[in-house]
Enzyme design. Structure first.
Site, PDB file in Angstrom:
ATOM      1  N   LYS A   8       0.850  -1.200   0.000  1.00  0.00           N
ATOM      2  CA  LYS A   8       0.000   0.000   0.000  1.00  0.00           C
ATOM      3  C   LYS A   8       0.877   1.239   0.000  1.00  0.00           C
ATOM      4  CE  LYS A   8       0.946   1.255   4.448  1.00  0.00           C
ATOM      5  NZ  LYS A   8       1.699   2.441   4.820  1.00  0.00           N
ATOM      6  N   ASP A 131      -2.065  -1.257  10.306  1.00  0.00           N
ATOM      7  CA  ASP A 131      -2.365  -1.283   8.869  1.00  0.00           C
ATOM      8  C   ASP A 131      -2.999  -2.601   8.403  1.00  0.00           C
ATOM      9  OD1 ASP A 131      -1.262   1.225   8.660  1.00  0.00           O
ATOM     10  OD2 ASP A 131       0.683   0.510   7.949  1.00  0.00           O
TER      11      ASP A 131
HETATM   12  O1  C5P Z   1       0.617  -0.730  14.783  1.00  0.00           O
HETATM   13  P1  C5P Z   1       2.022  -0.745  14.278  1.00  0.00           P
HETATM   14  O2  C5P Z   1       2.744  -2.019  14.589  1.00  0.00           O
HETATM   15  O3  C5P Z   1       2.136  -0.353  12.829  1.00  0.00           O
HETATM   16  O4  C5P Z   1       2.772   0.418  15.065  1.00  0.00           O
HETATM   17  C1  C5P Z   1       4.177   0.515  15.180  1.00  0.00           C
HETATM   18  C2  C5P Z   1       4.522   1.706  16.044  1.00  0.00           C
HETATM   19  O5  C5P Z   1       4.233   2.924  15.348  1.00  0.00           O
HETATM   20  C3  C5P Z   1       3.732   1.819  17.332  1.00  0.00           C
HETATM   21  O6  C5P Z   1       4.357   1.110  18.365  1.00  0.00           O
HETATM   22  C4  C5P Z   1       3.742   3.324  17.606  1.00  0.00           C
HETATM   23  O7  C5P Z   1       4.980   3.725  18.155  1.00  0.00           O
HETATM   24  C5  C5P Z   1       3.675   3.911  16.224  1.00  0.00           C
HETATM   25  N1  C5P Z   1       2.307   4.204  15.771  1.00  0.00           N
HETATM   26  C6  C5P Z   1       1.629   5.289  16.335  1.00  0.00           C
HETATM   27  N2  C5P Z   1       0.365   5.585  15.900  1.00  0.00           N
HETATM   28  C7  C5P Z   1      -0.223   4.863  14.917  1.00  0.00           C
HETATM   29  C8  C5P Z   1       0.451   3.771  14.329  1.00  0.00           C
HETATM   30  C9  C5P Z   1       1.725   3.472  14.782  1.00  0.00           C
HETATM   31  O8  C5P Z   1       2.146   5.966  17.223  1.00  0.00           O
HETATM   32  N3  C5P Z   1      -1.448   5.196  14.509  1.00  0.00           N
END
Ligand code: C5P
Length: 279
Positions: A8, A131
């Site tokens: 994406k 995601d």
């Molecule tokens: O959910 P994901 O594994 O993609 O998130 C990785 C990191 O990115 C989270 O631990 C956080 O630090 C940050 N993040 C965030 N807000 C989001 C998505 C991700 O702060 N909406």
């Protein structure tokens, strides 16, 4: 069973706030692209995982976590062979790992004759990563909350894309942290895109694209800024960071200009992939 996992791009990414749990709220239009991984799923007496990239063969790979969550939800012990052919660059901000996990959920549900409702699959997806629900949907969508609240979008026509990526790395948590430290104003790219959707003028639509992280990532990883300039100088209508990087995407009016730009970028020593957005 073979399942395709599309990457994406975030054509817009506005950060609207920060939640008590540390996650950020965002407004982002995400679009699947035809750059994809391939997964093969076969019933087996236990859970096995193979990948053409040895460093991804770890117990905490998101494919394994997705399979365990699926079998947990249907009350069975995990019993499937997963073979992942990785083509999406990583870590890149292209949602490759999330898309693989979504493909495992989708594929397993099909393999077992749909024991789980869409609602249940989406709720499992949200536990695996911000995601993953979007990747399960696999259609252009407005993504809100921490990325998991989806509203499918019609009218964003397929576009020619070049994905470019260099050697620099960016850590997602570090990019969010640095964004917070900079107190940047909230962007309105997503609202402007929502107003422009449906227009036949690709230049008008693409002029709304943007990514709130760029002021931060241009400094943390200057190569991403250089790659955006390279895309623009080679005919891209617009070029931005995808997700929290380090990949960047360029939007092109035609396939030939896209292909020539990709070759030029490869000749300079970077990776470049020609693909299209999925509408
Ligand atoms: O959910 P994901 O594994 O993609 O998130 C990785 C990191 O990115 C989270 O631990 C956080 O630090 C940050 N993040 C965030 N807000 C989001 C998505 C991700 O702060 N909406």
């Amino acid at each position: 069973m073979i399942v395709t996992a599309n990457a994406k791009i975030n054509v817009t990414l506005d950060i609207t706030g920060i939640r008590d749990d540390g996650f950020h709220t965002l407004r982002s239009v995400m679009v699947p692209i035809t750059l994809s991984d391939e997964l093969s799923l076969e019933q087996n007496d236990r859970l096995t995982f193979e990948c053409n990239i040895a460093s991804l063969c770890t117990d905490d790979n998101l494919c394994i976590r997705a399979a365990k969550a699926f079998f947990d939800a249907i009350g069975q012990s995990p019993c499937v062979s997963i073979r992942l052919t990785k083509r999406i660059p990583f870590p890149a901000g292209l949602g490759g790992g999330s898309s693989d996990a979504a493909a495992v959920l989708k594929g397993l549900n099909r393999l077992y004759s749909n024991p789980l409702s869409d609602e249940k699959l989406f709720s499992i997806a949200a536990t695996l990563g911000s995601d993953v629900p979007f990747c399960l949907l696999d259609k252009p969508a407005l993504c809100e909350g921490r990325g998991e609240i989806l509203a499918p979008l019609d009218g964003l026509k397929s576009m020619h894309v070049v994905i470019a990526i260099g050697d620099g790395r960016l850590s997602t948590p570090a990019v969010y942290r640095e964004y917070d430290a900079n107190n940047l104003p909230v962007r309105d790219d997503t609202d402007r895109l929502l107003s422009a959707i449906g227009s036949d003028d690709i230049y008008a639509v693409a002029s709304t694209f943007g990514n709130a992280f760029e002021p931060v990532t241009d400094i943390l990883c200057p190569e991403t800024a250089a790659l955006r300039s390279l895309l623009i100088n080679n005919g891209a209508i617009t070029a931005h960071l995808s997700g929290s990087g380090p990949s960047v995407y360029g939007i092109f009016a035609d396939a030939e200009t896209a292909s020539n730009a990709a070759k030029t970028i490869q000749n300079v020593g970077f990776s470049a992939f020609v693909c299209k957005t999925v509408d």
